[in-house]
Structure formats: structure tokens, C-alpha cells
Design a protein around this motif. Structure first.
Motif, short mmCIF file in Angstrom:
data_model
loop_
_atom_site.label_atom_id
_atom_site.label_comp_id
_atom_site.label_asym_id
_atom_site.label_seq_id
_atom_site.Cartn_x
_atom_site.Cartn_y
_atom_site.Cartn_z
N UNK A 173 36.21 72.02 -11.64
CA UNK A 173 35.91 72.05 -13.07
C UNK A 173 34.87 71.01 -13.45
N UNK A 174 35.04 69.80 -12.96
CA UNK A 174 34.15 68.69 -13.32
C UNK A 174 32.71 68.92 -12.84
N UNK A 175 32.58 69.45 -11.63
CA UNK A 175 31.26 69.58 -11.02
C UNK A 175 30.73 71.01 -11.00
N UNK A 176 31.48 71.92 -11.61
CA UNK A 176 31.08 73.33 -11.72
C UNK A 176 30.71 73.90 -10.34
N UNK A 177 31.64 73.72 -9.40
CA UNK A 177 31.47 74.26 -8.05
C UNK A 177 32.74 74.99 -7.66
N UNK A 178 32.67 75.71 -6.57
CA UNK A 178 33.87 76.32 -6.01
C UNK A 178 34.02 75.82 -4.58
N UNK A 179 35.19 75.26 -4.30
CA UNK A 179 35.47 74.75 -2.96
C UNK A 179 36.24 75.84 -2.21
N UNK A 180 35.67 76.38 -1.15
CA UNK A 180 36.37 77.42 -0.38
C UNK A 180 37.69 76.88 0.20
N UNK A 181 38.69 77.75 0.25
CA UNK A 181 40.01 77.36 0.76
C UNK A 181 39.92 76.76 2.16
N UNK A 182 39.00 77.25 2.98
CA UNK A 182 38.88 76.75 4.36
C UNK A 182 38.39 75.31 4.41
N UNK A 183 37.79 74.82 3.32
CA UNK A 183 37.26 73.46 3.27
C UNK A 183 38.34 72.45 2.88
N UNK A 184 39.30 72.87 2.10
CA UNK A 184 40.30 71.94 1.56
C UNK A 184 40.97 71.10 2.64
N UNK A 185 41.41 71.66 3.77
CA UNK A 185 42.03 70.81 4.81
C UNK A 185 41.11 69.75 5.40
N UNK A 186 39.80 69.91 5.25
CA UNK A 186 38.86 68.93 5.80
C UNK A 186 38.66 67.75 4.86
N UNK A 187 39.16 67.86 3.63
CA UNK A 187 39.02 66.79 2.65
C UNK A 187 40.20 65.84 2.77
N UNK A 188 40.16 64.98 3.76
CA UNK A 188 41.27 64.09 4.05
C UNK A 188 41.12 62.71 3.41
N UNK A 189 39.88 62.26 3.27
CA UNK A 189 39.63 60.93 2.72
C UNK A 189 38.76 61.03 1.48
N UNK A 240 35.52 63.72 0.33
CA UNK A 240 35.30 64.35 -0.98
C UNK A 240 33.92 63.99 -1.51
N UNK A 241 33.59 62.71 -1.47
CA UNK A 241 32.29 62.26 -1.97
C UNK A 241 31.16 62.94 -1.20
N UNK A 242 31.27 62.99 0.11
CA UNK A 242 30.25 63.65 0.93
C UNK A 242 30.11 65.13 0.56
N UNK A 243 31.24 65.80 0.41
CA UNK A 243 31.21 67.22 0.06
C UNK A 243 30.55 67.42 -1.31
N UNK A 244 30.92 66.60 -2.27
CA UNK A 244 30.36 66.73 -3.61
C UNK A 244 28.87 66.43 -3.62
N UNK A 245 28.44 65.42 -2.88
CA UNK A 245 27.02 65.09 -2.83
C UNK A 245 26.21 66.23 -2.21
N UNK A 246 26.80 66.95 -1.28
CA UNK A 246 26.09 68.05 -0.64
C UNK A 246 26.12 69.34 -1.45
N UNK A 247 27.16 69.53 -2.28
CA UNK A 247 27.37 70.82 -2.92
C UNK A 247 27.33 70.85 -4.43
N UNK A 248 27.49 69.70 -5.07
CA UNK A 248 27.49 69.67 -6.54
C UNK A 248 26.06 69.47 -7.03
N UNK A 249 25.82 69.96 -8.22
CA UNK A 249 24.47 69.81 -8.80
C UNK A 249 24.31 68.48 -9.47
#
Length: 73
Positions: free
Chosen positions: A44-60, A64-73
Motif C-alpha cells: 500500500x505504502x509503495x504502490x507495488x505488488x510483492x509476489x507470494x514467492x518473494x515473501x519467504x525471502x524477506x527475512x531481514x 525488505x529495504x533492498x527489495x523496495x529499492x529495486x522495485x518501488x518507484x
């Protein structure tokens, strides 16, 4: 990006310091349901969609910060 991530995480974490190396479940005490709700907040905050397959990789917080920097606008 880290500051925005911490602001959202703070809604889910009752105590403890949030650092880039904090592990969501082990260090911050989040449950798997908390992690799913947290991801929904980031979507909601970053207007992105995180695929279900990615959620288990978000451990730290860094994951999350790395994922958002790569995928959020």
C-alpha cells in the motif's frame, strides 16, 4: 528507504531496536501472519505488488529495504 521501512515496521514491533540486520521473526518477534500483514502495508505504502514467492525471502530488514529499492518507484 530505511527510515520509511522502520516507520512501517514500528507499527508491528512493540519493543526492540530495528536495524538493517534485524531478522523479522527471530529478532523482532513477528509471526508469519505479521509478516504477511507487513508486506501488505509495504504494498500500500509503495504502490507495488510483492509476489507470494518473494515473501519467504524477506527475512531481514535489509532484505525488505533492498527489495523496495529495486522495485518501488
Amino acid at each position: 528507504m530505511f527510515e520509511r521501512t522502520v516507520a512501517i515496521l514500528s507499527e508491528f514491533v512493540s519493543d526492540g531496536e530495528i536495524t538493517m540486520d534485524s531478522v523479522l521473526i527471530d529478532d523482532l518477534g513477528l509471526s508469519s501472519l505479521d509478516v504477511i500483514n507487513l508486506v501488505a502495508e509495504f504494498e500500500d505504502e509503495f504502490d507495488i505488488e510483492v509476489p507470494d514467492r518473494i515473501i519467504p525471502t524477506l527475512r531481514t530488514v535489509k532484505d525488505i529495504v533492498d527489495y523496495l529499492e529495486e522495485n518501488a518507484e
